[in-house]
Scaffold this active site. Sequence first.
Site, short mmCIF file in Angstrom:
data_model
loop_
_atom_site.label_atom_id
_atom_site.label_comp_id
_atom_site.label_asym_id
_atom_site.label_seq_id
_atom_site.Cartn_x
_atom_site.Cartn_y
_atom_site.Cartn_z
N CYS A 14 -2.90 -7.22 1.91
CA CYS A 14 -1.64 -6.46 1.81
C CYS A 14 -0.64 -6.96 2.85
O CYS A 14 0.57 -6.81 2.68
CB CYS A 14 -1.89 -4.97 1.96
SG CYS A 14 -2.78 -4.51 3.44
N GLU A 63 -1.81 3.57 1.33
CA GLU A 63 -1.65 2.22 1.86
C GLU A 63 -1.49 1.29 0.67
O GLU A 63 -2.47 0.91 0.03
CB GLU A 63 -2.87 1.82 2.70
CG GLU A 63 -3.05 2.63 3.97
CD GLU A 63 -2.04 2.28 5.04
OE1 GLU A 63 -1.21 1.36 4.82
OE2 GLU A 63 -2.07 2.92 6.10
#
Length: 514
Positions: A301, A267
């Site tokens: 993110c 990720e």
Amino acid sequence: MARAKIVAEVLGQLGIEGTCDGAATGPFLRTRGEEIPSEDPSTGATLAAVRGAGPDEYEQVVAAAARAFEQWRTWPAPKRGEVVRQVGDALRAHKEPLGRLVSLECGKILPEGLGEVQEMIDMADLAVGMSRQLYGLSMHSERPGHRMYEQWHPLGPVGVITAFNFPVAVWAWNALVALVCGDACVWKPSELTPLTAVAVQRIVHEVLRRNGAPEGLCGLLIGPVEATGVPLARDARLPLISATGSCAMGRKVGQVVAARMGRTLLELGGNNAITILDDADLDLATRAVLFGAVGTAGQRCTTTRRLLLQRGVAGPFLERLARAYGQVRIGDPLAEGTLMGPLITAGAVANMEAALAQARAQGGEVLVGGGRHDAGGALAGGHFVRPTIVRARRDMPIVAEETFAPILYAVEVDSVDDAIAVNNGVPQGLSSAVFTRDLRAAERFLSACGSDCGIANVNIGTSGAEIGGAFGGEKDTGGGREAGSDAWKAYMRRQTCTINYTDALPLAQGIVFQ
């Protein structure tokens, strides 16, 4: 209440005093590595410190996880789920102090700190349900008198490497699912936020101990990358490494794990865009862009980093957004009414300033904000910045980069197809959104010819993904999926089984052996 008193109260409620040990097999091990100070990014003061783990502690933690897995995999999945349910209850009981510690150590505003702990609790509830739904398929065999099906078995000890910006939630996305799947976990948290990891380890260990779970089931390693992260990536006892961080970090981890034929769940970075078409609801879009670009001081993110504006709405929307930015209260993340706290380190502030210098040099125009913010008083040493909007061109190299700070690049586009091209024209592929009332434009954005991101939204922003869906992205974002849907499959091994219940043995391709 004075900040020092708040810090002492929060740490005391979570059992953190002075200098903590940085390794645990469940109970904490005595560590002798260099002290890692945990800094309050709002003041620059040290909250507490952790002694880093060394090679001996590393071996103890990973070996204990391997032993624990051998026992834990034999527990029925619903029983494993019951233990995770109790972990959720323990987190509920500690939500207030743990959420405050997230705010203190990470710099998130308090509603976000508490919200992150709530996400852990919600993740526990989701994982409990998963423990009774680890389904395999039944297939029809082409051979008479045969039955064919697939089943899913526990995979092994899982290494979980997390980043500072979600210091506890990302662990929960991985570890709580891995636990119901029958895996052990070894956690390597960010050195920037070690105290939250220590606190969670204490909470979880008490639940595991009370239930008679094997020691080593949830291990912890805090220390420099070379002493903890690199060995995890290289260790063949860990069949899966889940790593959250930058694209550069993910490339290194991916190469090391692949060299030993292990699995990775990556990720990594995002360069997320919101597209505003001419027919969009501008009130709705303004709120979404503001939260997406400014929330967590631009350190998610899924932060909105690019704003793609159809030309007919560009001017009016930027005026609205500039007014909204002017209302953002910057300051103490624990104070009521604060909307944006500090960046995590002085280095992060310097990175933001460098990115803005590049943007100006490449022809960008700073419309709002830019640079450092002096919070004054007790917060004078904090890492505060002003959220920034930059009018930019799509071909500016800096626009294709992810700067972990509240910088929003506004780019004009001609149509939904033009916006899709710009949206997709960066290396990252995590989250994306379009604001429109046109059903055809929305469906175009969601089609195979539309956004190439792992997350694509209509009339909501890029941040705030629900745990019920699989979370993750494509391209340089790494391709991993965590949390809901069938993301649990990453933590298990698939086995295809065929049973012959006849006295015949038909062979493949009709081959006959006499």
